[in-house]
Design an enzyme around this catalytic site. Structure first.
Site, PDB file in Angstrom:
ATOM      1  N   GLU A 147     -46.065 141.244  46.022  1.00  0.00           N
ATOM      2  CA  GLU A 147     -44.882 141.243  46.903  1.00  0.00           C
ATOM      3  C   GLU A 147     -44.730 142.655  47.430  1.00  0.00           C
ATOM      4  O   GLU A 147     -44.625 143.620  46.542  1.00  0.00           O
ATOM      5  CB  GLU A 147     -43.604 140.990  45.878  1.00  0.00           C
ATOM      6  CG  GLU A 147     -42.330 140.962  46.345  1.00  0.00           C
ATOM      7  CD  GLU A 147     -41.179 140.908  45.211  1.00  0.00           C
ATOM      8  OE1 GLU A 147     -41.241 141.539  44.265  1.00  0.00           O
ATOM      9  OE2 GLU A 147     -40.400 139.953  45.558  1.00  0.00           O
TER      10      GLU A 147
ATOM     11  N   GLU B 188     -34.740 135.784  36.866  1.00  0.00           N
ATOM     12  CA  GLU B 188     -34.990 135.592  38.553  1.00  0.00           C
ATOM     13  C   GLU B 188     -35.847 136.684  39.087  1.00  0.00           C
ATOM     14  O   GLU B 188     -35.493 138.119  39.008  1.00  0.00           O
ATOM     15  CB  GLU B 188     -33.794 135.736  39.242  1.00  0.00           C
ATOM     16  CG  GLU B 188     -32.682 134.501  38.811  1.00  0.00           C
ATOM     17  CD  GLU B 188     -33.021 133.422  39.298  1.00  0.00           C
ATOM     18  OE1 GLU B 188     -33.886 133.066  40.375  1.00  0.00           O
ATOM     19  OE2 GLU B 188     -32.665 132.331  38.785  1.00  0.00           O
TER      20      GLU B 188
ATOM     21  N   LYS C 282     -25.483 145.752  33.683  1.00  0.00           N
ATOM     22  CA  LYS C 282     -26.028 146.949  34.072  1.00  0.00           C
ATOM     23  C   LYS C 282     -26.789 146.676  35.727  1.00  0.00           C
ATOM     24  O   LYS C 282     -27.870 146.070  35.630  1.00  0.00           O
ATOM     25  CB  LYS C 282     -27.323 146.914  33.203  1.00  0.00           C
ATOM     26  CG  LYS C 282     -27.896 148.279  33.331  1.00  0.00           C
ATOM     27  CD  LYS C 282     -29.447 148.831  32.985  1.00  0.00           C
ATOM     28  CE  LYS C 282     -30.235 148.620  34.286  1.00  0.00           C
ATOM     29  NZ  LYS C 282     -30.047 149.443  35.414  1.00  0.00           N
TER      30      LYS C 282
ATOM     31  N   CYS D  38     -35.788 138.797  48.064  1.00  0.00           N
ATOM     32  CA  CYS D  38     -36.880 138.230  46.942  1.00  0.00           C
ATOM     33  C   CYS D  38     -37.289 136.783  47.764  1.00  0.00           C
ATOM     34  O   CYS D  38     -38.692 136.442  47.466  1.00  0.00           O
ATOM     35  CB  CYS D  38     -36.223 137.566  45.682  1.00  0.00           C
ATOM     36  SG  CYS D  38     -34.787 136.740  46.026  1.00  0.00           S
TER      37      CYS D  38
HETATM   38  P1  NAD Z   1     -36.596 146.062  38.957  1.00  0.00           P
HETATM   39  O1  NAD Z   1     -37.310 145.097  38.052  1.00  0.00           O
HETATM   40  O2  NAD Z   1     -37.413 147.356  39.082  1.00  0.00           O
HETATM   41  O3  NAD Z   1     -35.447 146.502  38.368  1.00  0.00           O
HETATM   42  C1  NAD Z   1     -34.352 145.340  38.082  1.00  0.00           C
HETATM   43  C2  NAD Z   1     -33.363 145.752  37.196  1.00  0.00           C
HETATM   44  O4  NAD Z   1     -34.145 145.847  35.776  1.00  0.00           O
HETATM   45  C3  NAD Z   1     -32.697 147.184  37.389  1.00  0.00           C
HETATM   46  O5  NAD Z   1     -31.459 147.103  36.903  1.00  0.00           O
HETATM   47  C4  NAD Z   1     -33.457 147.845  36.444  1.00  0.00           C
HETATM   48  O6  NAD Z   1     -33.029 149.205  35.900  1.00  0.00           O
HETATM   49  C5  NAD Z   1     -33.828 147.158  35.327  1.00  0.00           C
HETATM   50  N1  NAD Z   1     -34.980 147.302  34.538  1.00  0.00           N
HETATM   51  C6  NAD Z   1     -36.124 148.093  34.632  1.00  0.00           C
HETATM   52  N2  NAD Z   1     -37.022 148.003  33.603  1.00  0.00           N
HETATM   53  C7  NAD Z   1     -36.334 147.199  32.690  1.00  0.00           C
HETATM   54  C8  NAD Z   1     -36.536 146.989  31.294  1.00  0.00           C
HETATM   55  N3  NAD Z   1     -37.803 147.432  31.030  1.00  0.00           N
HETATM   56  N4  NAD Z   1     -35.843 146.278  30.605  1.00  0.00           N
HETATM   57  C9  NAD Z   1     -34.653 145.964  30.979  1.00  0.00           C
HETATM   58  N5  NAD Z   1     -34.264 146.452  32.430  1.00  0.00           N
HETATM   59  C10 NAD Z   1     -35.086 147.035  33.129  1.00  0.00           C
HETATM   60  O7  NAD Z   1     -36.551 145.239  40.299  1.00  0.00           O
HETATM   61  P2  NAD Z   1     -36.061 146.082  41.536  1.00  0.00           P
HETATM   62  O8  NAD Z   1     -36.879 146.912  42.267  1.00  0.00           O
HETATM   63  O9  NAD Z   1     -34.474 146.427  41.342  1.00  0.00           O
HETATM   64  O10 NAD Z   1     -35.661 144.703  42.475  1.00  0.00           O
HETATM   65  C11 NAD Z   1     -36.629 144.054  43.098  1.00  0.00           C
HETATM   66  C12 NAD Z   1     -37.154 142.997  42.729  1.00  0.00           C
HETATM   67  O11 NAD Z   1     -36.234 141.989  42.381  1.00  0.00           O
HETATM   68  C13 NAD Z   1     -38.029 142.126  43.397  1.00  0.00           C
HETATM   69  O12 NAD Z   1     -39.402 141.774  42.693  1.00  0.00           O
HETATM   70  C14 NAD Z   1     -37.276 140.889  43.776  1.00  0.00           C
HETATM   71  O13 NAD Z   1     -38.030 139.895  44.280  1.00  0.00           O
HETATM   72  C15 NAD Z   1     -36.437 140.634  42.661  1.00  0.00           C
HETATM   73  N6  NAD Z   1     -35.394 139.881  42.926  1.00  0.00           N
HETATM   74  C16 NAD Z   1     -35.485 138.537  42.627  1.00  0.00           C
HETATM   75  C17 NAD Z   1     -34.200 137.632  43.085  1.00  0.00           C
HETATM   76  C18 NAD Z   1     -34.324 136.285  42.812  1.00  0.00           C
HETATM   77  O14 NAD Z   1     -33.435 135.562  43.082  1.00  0.00           O
HETATM   78  N7  NAD Z   1     -35.203 135.653  42.359  1.00  0.00           N
HETATM   79  C19 NAD Z   1     -33.116 138.402  43.900  1.00  0.00           C
HETATM   80  C20 NAD Z   1     -33.267 139.513  44.240  1.00  0.00           C
HETATM   81  C21 NAD Z   1     -34.464 140.679  43.963  1.00  0.00           C
END
Ligand code: NAD
Length: 499
Positions: A392, A253, A178, A292
């Site tokens: 963040e 992650e 997803k 990230c």
């Molecule tokens: P997000 O948490 O809003 O969304 C990430 C994914 O999770 C999306 O596909 C979203 O639709 C889904 N999602 C949202 N709520 C959910 C739920 N309740 N249950 C299951 N899935 C759900 O994050 P974002 O805004 O898309 O991305 C930014 C974040 O990702 C930042 O915090 C960044 O640090 C992190 N990130 C971490 C890494 C790493 O390697 N540690 C890499 C890239 C991004």
């Protein structure tokens, strides 16, 4: 396949069961340029059922496909990614707002990851255990976990999906991926490439749609054996909670608030100074800080601060913003209006708390900046009580803190609930290694920032997550370990006298 058939279930492309769609915006112009299916719980259940059936089917299916054939498929995928580099790089640039060159580099990294896991899985075949008897043959073998739910964010859509898909397939799993609802297009393209490479129907399934329905369903569904999530801390916490009901394996992650520690001894000559400033800019502002591992906290030795921050601010002001395909653009926009508003709110709160603005702090104006652009921003005189230092931002915002001693530098760098990555700059190799050893972060760069290697683990301490991607541990996440103990000369044990 129509534009709206972006849900892939059991080898078929479909629209959402509800017929719902979503417009995908180009963040540089804030205008729609694609339409995808807005999947829901019904589509998710169908995708899980297809992945389950593909996993549970008998001999000859993907989980039982010889490892050499699985590796060969991964290599074909790597070749197809290289073939489509320009097209995929452009799509990623348009979807996520990164520059075209960043999009191309992402495709290269993704191809490398597929090739790496192809090689790794060929060489990771379990072990024979000495059971202390010639009559016992004891082996530890690896098997796939089962059906994997792979949930990814919007900042590196193709890369994050691939860091999960490549090891999941190498290990013999089936999956439902997803992508972020904001940036699903390169994941759709990747699933097409998997099919072209010859992956059997039902192994790779995709549901485009929101986290609150599709993501939440994947996390809670008892038919899923493992959920691997990359995203923010709040969503990651919800995923872990939802997964607990069926005790599925969880890999997270999450975010980071990453320190970039600069000692004055890294800058004793002009070349050292130039390199440390240049890399501090790169650490904080590449992809407009939506990384990230972004080095968003500059922790600089007090004696160096004024000179360092003045040069950093001068150069931050000169970073050229623009549309990803504009060849002069060095930085694209933020991904969404929401991300832009969040960034502005953090900067306003920092200034209200006494931070001093050295660069940026505004949206750029004029033609070409209709999208979600924000100028690279340097905030001096920051301290731990400020939200902008603790939380963040995920935007082009760099905070500056200072230290006098090595202990103070380490304490500041570790003073975060996260623990994803950090940098140390020093001209003294002993000090650099000593400090790196004391940092509670999953990746530490010495005299560099941002490079990663597919063969080295990636992941975080603390609230940056659970588990690792890449490297041998990244493959192990997608495997069960089984001990098979074979008695070659069975006889009664006579523990119970009754016989
Ligand atoms: P997000 O948490 O809003 O969304 C990430 C994914 O999770 C999306 O596909 C979203 O639709 C889904 N999602 C949202 N709520 C959910 C739920 N309740 N249950 C299951 N899935 C759900 O994050 P974002 O805004 O898309 O991305 C930014 C974040 O990702 C930042 O915090 C960044 O640090 C992190 N990130 C971490 C890494 C790493 O390697 N540690 C890499 C890239 C991004």
């Amino acid at each position: 396949m129509s534009a709206q058939q972006t849900i892939h279930v059991g080898g078929e492309w479909r629209e959402a069961a509800s017929g719902a769609t979503r417009e995908i915006l180009d963040p540089a112009s804030a205008t729609p340029f694609a339409v995808v299916a807005e999947g829901g719980a019904e589509d998710t259940d169908a995708a899980i059922a297809a992945a389950r059936a593909a996993f549970d089917r008998g001999q000859g299916e993907w989980p039982r496909t010889p490892v050499a054939e699985r590796a060969a498929l991964l290599r074909r995928v790597a070749a197809l990614l290289r073939r489509d580099r320009e097209e995929l790089g452009l799509l990623e640039s348009r979807d996520a707002g990164k520059t075209l060159e960043e999009g191309r580099v992402d495709v290269d990294c993704v191809a490398d990851a597929f090739a790496y896991f192809a090689d790794l899985v060929m060489n990771e075949s379990g072990r024979v255990v000495d059971a202390g008897s010639p009559d016992v043959h004891s082996v530890v073998v690896h098997e796939p976990v089962g059906v994997c739910a792979l949930i990814t964010p919007w900042n590196y859509p193709l890369l994050q999906a691939s860091w999960k898909i490549a090891p999941a397939l190498a290990a013999g799993n089936t999956f439902v991926v997803k992508p972020s609802e904001l940036t699903p297009l390169t994941t759709v393209a990747l699933i097409r490439l998997l099919t072209e490479a010859g992956l059997p129907d039902g192994v790779a399934n995709l549901v485009t749609g929101p986290g609150s329905t599709v993501g939440a369903r994947l996390a809670e569904h008892p038919g899923v054996d493992l959920v691997s999530f990359t995203g923010g801390l709040d969503s990651g916490t919800k995923v872990m909670r939802a997964a607990a009901g069926s005790v599925k394996k969880v890999a997270l992650e999450l975010g980071g608030k990453n320190p970039n520690v600069v000692f004055a001894d890294a800058c004793t000559d002009d070349a050292g100074f130039d390199t440390a400033v240049d890399q501090a800019l790169n650490a904080a502002f590449i992809h407009s800080g939506q990384v990230c591992s972004a080095g968003s906290r500059l922790i600089v030795e007090e004696s160096l601060r004024d000179r360092f921050v003045a040069e950093l601010a001068r150069r931050a002001d000169r970073i050229r913003l623009g549309h990803g395909t504009d060849k002069d653009a060095e930085c694209g926009p933020l991904v969404s209006a929401q991300q832009l508003a969040k960034t502005e709110e953090y900067v306003a709160s920092a200034l209200a708390d006494g931070a001093v603005l050295r660069a940026g702090g505004t949206r750029p104006e004029g033609p070409g900046y209709e999208g979600y652009f924000y100028r690279p921003t340097v905030l001096d005189r920051c301290h731990r009580a400020m939200r902008v230092v603790r939380e963040e931002v995920f935007g082009p915002v760099l905070t500056v803190e200072t230290f006098r001693t090595e202990d103070e530098a380490v304490a500041l760098a570790n003073d975060t609930e996260y623990g994803l990555a950090g940098g140390v700059w020093s001209g003294d190799p002993g000090r650099a290694r000593r400090v790196a050893g004391r940092l509670r972060h999953g990746t530490v760069w010495i005299n560099d920032y941002h490079p990663y290697l597919p063969q080295a683990e990636w992941g975080g301490f603390g609230k940056s997550g659970i588990g690792r991607e890449l490297g041998p541990t990244g493959l192990a996440e997608y495997r069960e370990t089984k001990h098979v103990y074979q008695n070659l000369a069975p006889r009664p044990v006579r523990w119970f006298a009754g016989g």
